[in-house]
Design a protein around this motif. Sequence first.
Motif, PDB file in Angstrom:
ATOM      1  N   ASP A 399       0.823  -1.216   0.000  1.00 18.52           N
ATOM      2  CA  ASP A 399       0.000   0.000   0.000  1.00 18.52           C
ATOM      3  C   ASP A 399       0.850   1.257   0.000  1.00 18.52           C
ATOM      4  O   ASP A 399       0.358   2.356   0.305  1.00 18.52           O
ATOM      5  CB  ASP A 399      -0.920   0.017   1.225  1.00 18.52           C
ATOM      6  CG  ASP A 399      -1.870  -1.171   1.238  1.00 18.52           C
ATOM      7  OD1 ASP A 399      -2.269  -1.609   0.145  1.00 18.52           O
ATOM      8  OD2 ASP A 399      -2.188  -1.664   2.345  1.00 18.52           O
ATOM      9  N   GLU A 401       3.067   2.169   2.055  1.00 19.33           N
ATOM     10  CA  GLU A 401       3.365   2.692   3.379  1.00 19.33           C
ATOM     11  C   GLU A 401       4.841   2.447   3.672  1.00 19.33           C
ATOM     12  O   GLU A 401       5.355   1.340   3.486  1.00 19.33           O
ATOM     13  CB  GLU A 401       2.509   2.004   4.440  1.00 19.33           C
ATOM     14  CG  GLU A 401       2.761   2.549   5.839  1.00 19.33           C
ATOM     15  CD  GLU A 401       1.957   1.819   6.898  1.00 19.33           C
ATOM     16  OE1 GLU A 401       2.068   2.187   8.082  1.00 19.33           O
ATOM     17  OE2 GLU A 401       1.229   0.869   6.534  1.00 19.33           O
ATOM     18  N   ARG A 402       5.527   3.483   4.142  1.00 21.06           N
ATOM     19  CA  ARG A 402       6.954   3.391   4.417  1.00 21.06           C
ATOM     20  C   ARG A 402       7.172   3.117   5.911  1.00 21.06           C
ATOM     21  O   ARG A 402       6.624   3.818   6.767  1.00 21.06           O
ATOM     22  CB  ARG A 402       7.656   4.690   4.012  1.00 21.06           C
ATOM     23  CG  ARG A 402       7.544   4.973   2.520  1.00 21.06           C
ATOM     24  CD  ARG A 402       8.078   6.356   2.180  1.00 21.06           C
ATOM     25  NE  ARG A 402       9.503   6.476   2.453  1.00 21.06           N
ATOM     26  CZ  ARG A 402      10.458   6.124   1.591  1.00 21.06           C
ATOM     27  NH1 ARG A 402      10.130   5.610   0.412  1.00 21.06           N
ATOM     28  NH2 ARG A 402      11.721   6.279   1.893  1.00 21.06           N
ATOM     29  N   GLN A 519       1.943  -5.593   9.216  1.00 21.54           N
ATOM     30  CA  GLN A 519       1.092  -4.548   8.653  1.00 21.54           C
ATOM     31  C   GLN A 519       0.054  -5.075   7.670  1.00 21.54           C
ATOM     32  O   GLN A 519      -0.698  -4.321   7.097  1.00 21.54           O
ATOM     33  CB  GLN A 519       1.984  -3.503   7.944  1.00 21.54           C
ATOM     34  CG  GLN A 519       3.086  -2.952   8.838  1.00 21.54           C
ATOM     35  CD  GLN A 519       2.534  -2.235  10.041  1.00 21.54           C
ATOM     36  OE1 GLN A 519       1.561  -1.500   9.944  1.00 21.54           O
ATOM     37  NE2 GLN A 519       3.165  -2.457  11.200  1.00 21.54           N
TER      38      GLN A 519
END
Length: 520
Positions: A399, A401-402, A519
């Motif tokens: 997605d 996301e870092r 995650q």
Amino acid sequence: MTMINEPREAGLTAVNGLLVARVATALPVSLRHRLQSPNSSFLLRVGATLLIFLLLDKIVDRTLDLSFAAYSSSFLVFEAVTGLGNLLTAVVVLGLVILIIAGAYRISWGSLQYGRQWRYALVFLSAIVAWPLVTLGFNYYFGQAYIADRLILVLLLLLMLWRPIVVLPFLLACGAMLGQLVEPQLGGTVLAHKMQVVSAIEIFAAGYVLYALSGDRRTDHIVFVMACMIAASYWLPAVTKIQLNWLSLNELSVVPLTAYAHGWLGWLDPAQIVDLASALKPFDMRMRIAVLAFECCCLFLLFNRRLSNVLLIAAVVFHVAVFALMGFLFWTWIALDLAFLWLLMKGVSYSSSISSKVLPAVLSVLLVLFGGLWAKPPALGWYDTRLSYVYEMVGVTADNERLNLHPQYFSPYEDAFTMSGFAYLVQDHAVLVGPYGVTRNAETVASLGVASKARDIYLLEGSATIGFREDRSKRFATFVEQFVASRNAGADQLSWLNRLRPPAQFWSSDARIRSLADQR
């Protein structure tokens, strides 16, 4: 049970003593008298222990260097045994046959001089080595849990309470498990401090083999060689510092600054760290003198028992100070110093069989001076600078996301990720110093000393040789891709073992592990 075992052990000693006596009678009378003197006997036992130690160390070193296919196997001990090579395998098999014929498996701790103290000390040191190996998490790089190897280590540790012969297979199993930490060569892998304890166990094992073959139950030569190894581990860094002109060129007061950049004392404000460094600056030269004086004095560790005790206590204080300043907790090294100090305080002697005070002092200085040739101590010596490079490992989810990944995410390779500057990955400029701002280049120290602005640093980076290496970069990328893919697929296998793991070697205030698998 005692009544049954004691005659067998007495008989074993008598048989071994008879074999030695028969060999001795074949020697000339003058040479026989010299060999029977306490001083000559001590020298022979020290020399024989060193030779056997070097052979055992060679075997353990070989178990640290197995192939990728071997580490991808589920049973490392088997791979270590079969991967020794023809020559070492023949030596091991021959040695086992000789030990079995000599009845070494019947030797109890009680038959050794200071046997009770040695049992406690050796089991303690072996537990120090086994603890991090048994509690390692799942190795996602090789895709193995090594369950059988963990169980074998625990079993051997328990059996060591029964018989000292167990120390031999224990060393082989430890080498097999430690080897996974060397692969792949990411740079910055730290094994030297862990291997100090392994070397101490090898020295005892060498003395045990000598006893099994000769029947001489004295152990002062084992204590002597072990003390020389411990002393050399401090003396060689002193030699390195002297060669670098460390006393004049180094600046210890900047250490908290570079350690802070790597996360140590991260709960403090930057201004507080600057104040700490400023407060240490007036004591900088005194700290350097104290460090170098302590390390140099270790050359004389065996001059007398009182000096030995003082220097071992000073070693522990030194390691605690290092931890306070930069977050390096060499707890295995501290454990070795404390174990040896305990042995000395319990009356274990390194010269009980000889009356001369000069011989052990002179011989110890020689062995410590040349310790780099046989004891393999780490040559710890460098300049501390005010420049520090800090990197971040960032994972990106599906997605986009870092997520910042702490070095412990890559366990059991967190030491490698902490202590590698990854200069071989940087293509656009040179990396002037290593992790925590250290270097062995005096010219770099001088250049950084006059650099007052960021622009000055950029100019130095542009004029220095770039350390980018395409081959190393590809190996690193392959490692990360394989590790992360395996961890995502396997989630957090054996993550519960993290609660049982020993203290970390390199501490950071931000020890939170972020897993991509968490995650999803």
